[in-house]
Design a protein around this motif. Structure first.
Motif, PDB file in Angstrom:
ATOM      1  N   VAL A 135       0.840  -1.195   0.000  1.00 21.19           N
ATOM      2  CA  VAL A 135       0.000   0.000   0.000  1.00 21.19           C
ATOM      3  C   VAL A 135       0.878   1.249   0.000  1.00 21.19           C
ATOM      4  CG1 VAL A 135      -1.788   1.305   1.206  1.00 21.19           C
ATOM      5  CG2 VAL A 135      -1.849  -1.202   1.213  1.00 21.19           C
ATOM      6  N   GLY A 136       0.545   2.189  -0.881  1.00 26.83           N
ATOM      7  CA  GLY A 136       1.220   3.478  -0.916  1.00 26.83           C
ATOM      8  C   GLY A 136       0.203   4.599  -0.824  1.00 26.83           C
ATOM      9  N   ASN A 137       0.590   5.691  -0.193  1.00 25.68           N
ATOM     10  CA  ASN A 137      -0.288   6.855  -0.026  1.00 25.68           C
ATOM     11  C   ASN A 137       0.134   7.960  -0.986  1.00 25.68           C
ATOM     12  OD1 ASN A 137      -2.010   6.496   2.678  1.00 25.68           O
ATOM     13  ND2 ASN A 137      -0.023   5.532   2.949  1.00 25.68           N
ATOM     14  N   SER A 138      -0.798   8.385  -1.836  1.00 24.67           N
ATOM     15  CA  SER A 138      -0.486   9.444  -2.794  1.00 24.67           C
ATOM     16  C   SER A 138      -0.614  10.836  -2.186  1.00 24.67           C
ATOM     17  CB  SER A 138      -1.400   9.343  -4.016  1.00 24.67           C
ATOM     18  OG  SER A 138      -2.741   9.689  -3.675  1.00 24.67           O
ATOM     19  N   ASP A 139      -1.289  10.950  -1.036  1.00 24.18           N
ATOM     20  CA  ASP A 139      -1.534  12.250  -0.402  1.00 24.18           C
ATOM     21  C   ASP A 139      -2.257  13.215  -1.349  1.00 24.18           C
ATOM     22  OD1 ASP A 139      -0.360  11.522   2.015  1.00 24.18           O
ATOM     23  OD2 ASP A 139       1.634  12.070   1.322  1.00 24.18           O
ATOM     24  N   TYR A 140      -3.060  12.649  -2.243  1.00 32.22           N
ATOM     25  CA  TYR A 140      -3.818  13.446  -3.226  1.00 32.22           C
ATOM     26  C   TYR A 140      -2.892  14.237  -4.154  1.00 32.22           C
ATOM     27  CZ  TYR A 140      -7.978  12.491  -0.395  1.00 32.22           C
ATOM     28  OH  TYR A 140      -8.998  11.874   0.298  1.00 32.22           O
ATOM     29  N   ARG A 141      -1.642  13.764  -4.339  1.00 34.66           N
ATOM     30  CA  ARG A 141      -0.674  14.478  -5.182  1.00 34.66           C
ATOM     31  C   ARG A 141      -0.269  13.604  -6.356  1.00 34.66           C
ATOM     32  NH1 ARG A 141       3.558  15.124  -0.728  1.00 34.66           N
ATOM     33  NH2 ARG A 141       4.941  15.623  -2.472  1.00 34.66           N
ATOM     34  N   ASP A 142      -0.315  14.189  -7.552  1.00 36.10           N
ATOM     35  CA  ASP A 142      -0.004  13.434  -8.765  1.00 36.10           C
ATOM     36  C   ASP A 142       1.402  12.848  -8.734  1.00 36.10           C
ATOM     37  OD1 ASP A 142      -2.496  13.995  -9.785  1.00 36.10           O
ATOM     38  OD2 ASP A 142      -1.828  15.698 -10.998  1.00 36.10           O
ATOM     39  N   GLU A 143       2.383  13.640  -8.244  1.00 34.02           N
ATOM     40  CA  GLU A 143       3.763  13.164  -8.265  1.00 34.02           C
ATOM     41  C   GLU A 143       3.961  11.967  -7.340  1.00 34.02           C
ATOM     42  OE1 GLU A 143       3.759  16.874  -5.531  1.00 34.02           O
ATOM     43  OE2 GLU A 143       2.785  16.171  -7.380  1.00 34.02           O
ATOM     44  N   ARG A 144       3.227  11.931  -6.224  1.00 35.33           N
ATOM     45  CA  ARG A 144       3.317  10.784  -5.321  1.00 35.33           C
ATOM     46  C   ARG A 144       2.658   9.557  -5.954  1.00 35.33           C
ATOM     47  NH1 ARG A 144       6.841  10.143  -1.884  1.00 35.33           N
ATOM     48  NH2 ARG A 144       5.490   8.859  -0.583  1.00 35.33           N
ATOM     49  N   GLU A 145       1.570   9.782  -6.647  1.00 34.29           N
ATOM     50  CA  GLU A 145       0.898   8.670  -7.328  1.00 34.29           C
ATOM     51  C   GLU A 145       1.812   8.053  -8.383  1.00 34.29           C
ATOM     52  OE1 GLU A 145      -3.497   8.684  -8.040  1.00 34.29           O
ATOM     53  OE2 GLU A 145      -2.840   8.935 -10.121  1.00 34.29           O
ATOM     54  N   VAL A 146       2.468   8.901  -9.176  1.00 26.67           N
ATOM     55  CA  VAL A 146       3.395   8.404 -10.196  1.00 26.67           C
ATOM     56  C   VAL A 146       4.572   7.680  -9.539  1.00 26.67           C
ATOM     57  CG1 VAL A 146       5.020   9.100 -11.996  1.00 26.67           C
ATOM     58  CG2 VAL A 146       2.743  10.129 -11.902  1.00 26.67           C
ATOM     59  N   HIS A 147       5.052   8.211  -8.411  1.00 27.58           N
ATOM     60  CA  HIS A 147       6.161   7.575  -7.687  1.00 27.58           C
ATOM     61  C   HIS A 147       5.804   6.138  -7.320  1.00 27.58           C
ATOM     62  CE1 HIS A 147       9.162   6.772  -4.570  1.00 27.58           C
ATOM     63  NE2 HIS A 147       8.166   6.495  -3.745  1.00 27.58           N
ATOM     64  N   TYR A 148       4.635   5.925  -6.750  1.00 27.47           N
ATOM     65  CA  TYR A 148       4.250   4.574  -6.340  1.00 27.47           C
ATOM     66  C   TYR A 148       3.926   3.693  -7.543  1.00 27.47           C
ATOM     67  CZ  TYR A 148       4.336   5.475  -1.354  1.00 27.47           C
ATOM     68  OH  TYR A 148       4.759   5.752  -0.075  1.00 27.47           O
ATOM     69  N   LEU A 149       3.363   4.271  -8.592  1.00 30.65           N
ATOM     70  CA  LEU A 149       3.136   3.495  -9.807  1.00 30.65           C
ATOM     71  C   LEU A 149       4.449   2.918 -10.321  1.00 30.65           C
ATOM     72  CD1 LEU A 149       0.545   5.651 -11.803  1.00 30.65           C
ATOM     73  CD2 LEU A 149       0.244   3.279 -11.114  1.00 30.65           C
ATOM     74  N   ARG A 150       5.466   3.759 -10.420  1.00 29.89           N
ATOM     75  CA  ARG A 150       6.767   3.298 -10.910  1.00 29.89           C
ATOM     76  C   ARG A 150       7.372   2.260  -9.978  1.00 29.89           C
ATOM     77  NH1 ARG A 150       9.208   9.265 -12.494  1.00 29.89           N
ATOM     78  NH2 ARG A 150       8.221   9.440 -14.559  1.00 29.89           N
ATOM     79  N   ALA A 151       7.281   2.515  -8.674  1.00 25.88           N
ATOM     80  CA  ALA A 151       7.875   1.589  -7.706  1.00 25.88           C
ATOM     81  C   ALA A 151       7.196   0.226  -7.755  1.00 25.88           C
ATOM     82  CB  ALA A 151       7.778   2.187  -6.304  1.00 25.88           C
ATOM     83  N   PHE A 152       5.880   0.208  -7.714  1.00 22.52           N
ATOM     84  CA  PHE A 152       5.156  -1.059  -7.697  1.00 22.52           C
ATOM     85  C   PHE A 152       5.300  -1.805  -9.024  1.00 22.52           C
ATOM     86  CE2 PHE A 152       1.966   0.581  -4.286  1.00 22.52           C
ATOM     87  CZ  PHE A 152       2.947   0.420  -3.327  1.00 22.52           C
ATOM     88  N   LEU A 153       5.190  -1.085 -10.128  1.00 22.30           N
ATOM     89  CA  LEU A 153       5.319  -1.749 -11.426  1.00 22.30           C
ATOM     90  C   LEU A 153       6.731  -2.273 -11.621  1.00 22.30           C
ATOM     91  CD1 LEU A 153       3.214   0.721 -13.606  1.00 22.30           C
ATOM     92  CD2 LEU A 153       2.563  -1.580 -12.860  1.00 22.30           C
TER      93      LEU A 153
END
Length: 340
Positions: free
Chosen positions: A97-115
């Motif tokens: 589980v990753g928290n994006s904090d409602y921020r696009d850059e955090r969402e992309v960060h976790y997308l890259r990490a998980f993928l």
């Protein structure tokens, strides 16, 4: 001490390494019960531990599911993540589980990490998939299921609640108590207008008000989703000269903040102010008074999301509507609305 290998297990069990793999991975081919027991006994006797890294490199997939939520501190997302974890465990998978904090850059960060970890798939709760996030998903050819929210920026499968219908149920119920109107705590400026649950909750409130012939002017208020900031908004709203007789809150966290503000201002709930929320988090039944709210079947939604992210057979080509699973909303009546 030499490392125990799959070949060692196969020799002790009197089977092939392929059969050992079928037992460990629960497929893809069936194994006779007696043979399975021999393999499991050999694994236990030898203390064999599968090399998950090697398995991931061979299959290009791990036994992990990635899940990205806006904020796991909020009870709704915490409960949803827990439900997904339980559903994944039933399928022999684990959840990151990753928290994006409602921020696009955090969402992309976790997308890259998980993928990059070769997860089996992604369950994504997003306020709106950015172009960068959509590009990452396309580049990795990832299996993605949108949960709770259904952004329009990516045409993928989704598991959602009937948010508009649920908000209509709650607003109608408050109006049926005879209130001249119902105010609404909605989202903020950054809240998407399409595909976002809070936007749909506001739309449901709007429809219920209009069908009852009520004016909307000056009755929709912006508020953060968390209870403390909503409490601060409610303090000003309820202390003002135009205090509403009833409030529908787009989230239970907002409603809990409203109840705290009402208590501080010594307003009787529901005598002087009726309140309803949306989400039915566990704490909704413990507020004073207990909170009337809208509920959805989170365990069923979690199972549907996990099934969709793991089963290619469920992701057949078809219209967007066919690939969106919508679960009904239910009104949970407690005392904050005025019911005994």
């Amino acid at each position: 001490m030499a490392k125990v290998t799959r070949d060692d297990v196969a020799r002790l069990a009197g089977t092939s390494t392929a059969v050992v793999s079928y037992v460990i991975n629960n497929g893809p081919r069936p194994v006779a019960p007696a043979t399975r027991e021999r393999v499991l006994a050999a694994i236990k006797e030898l203390g064999y531990r599968p090399d998950r890294v090697a398995q991931a490199m061979a299959s290009r997939r791990t036994d992990l599911i990635g899940m990205i939520v806006p904020d796991a501190r909020q009870p709704f997302f915490a409960e949803m993540a827990h439900a997904v974890e339980q559903a994944a465990d039933e399928r022999g998978k684990m959840v990151l589980v990753g928290n994006s904090d409602y921020r696009d850059e955090r969402e992309v960060h976790y997308l890259r990490a998980f993928l990059g970890m070769r997860v089996s798939g992604l369950i994504l709760v997003s306020k709106g998939v950015s172009e960068r996030a959509a590009a990452e998903i396309e580049a990795w050819d990832a299996r993605v299921v949108l949960l709770h929210e259904r952004p329009e920026a990516i045409d993928d499968v989704a598991v959602v609640t009937d948010d508009i219908g649920g908000a209509q149920l709650a607003t109608r119920h408050l109006l049926e108590h005879g209130h001249p109107y119902v105010a609404c705590l909605g989202g903020l400026d950054f809240t998407p207008t399409v595909g976002d649950p809070v936007a749909d909750h506001v739309e449901g409130w709007r429809r219920a008000m209009l069908e009852s012939g009520k004016s909307l002017e000056g009755r929709l208020f912006q508020a953060p989703y968390n209870r403390y900031d909503a409490y601060l908004v409610a303090l000003k709203l309820l202390a003002g000269p135009d205090r509403p007789p009833a409030i529908f809150c787009s989230t239970d966290d907002q409603a809990i903040g409203v109840l705290r503000a009402a208590r501080e201002l010594r307003l009787d709930v529901p005598g002087e102010l009726a309140v309803a929320g949306f989400d039915d988090v566990k704490e909704a039944g413990l507020t004073d008074p207990p909170l009337t709210t809208i509920s959805s079947d989170r365990p069923a939604m979690a199972r549907a999301a996990v099934d969709l992210v793991l089963d290619d057979g469920l992701r057949v080509a078809g219209s967007r509507r066919e690939r969106v699973k919508q679960f009904p909303s239910a009104l949970i009546v407690r005392r904050s609305c005025g019911c005994a």
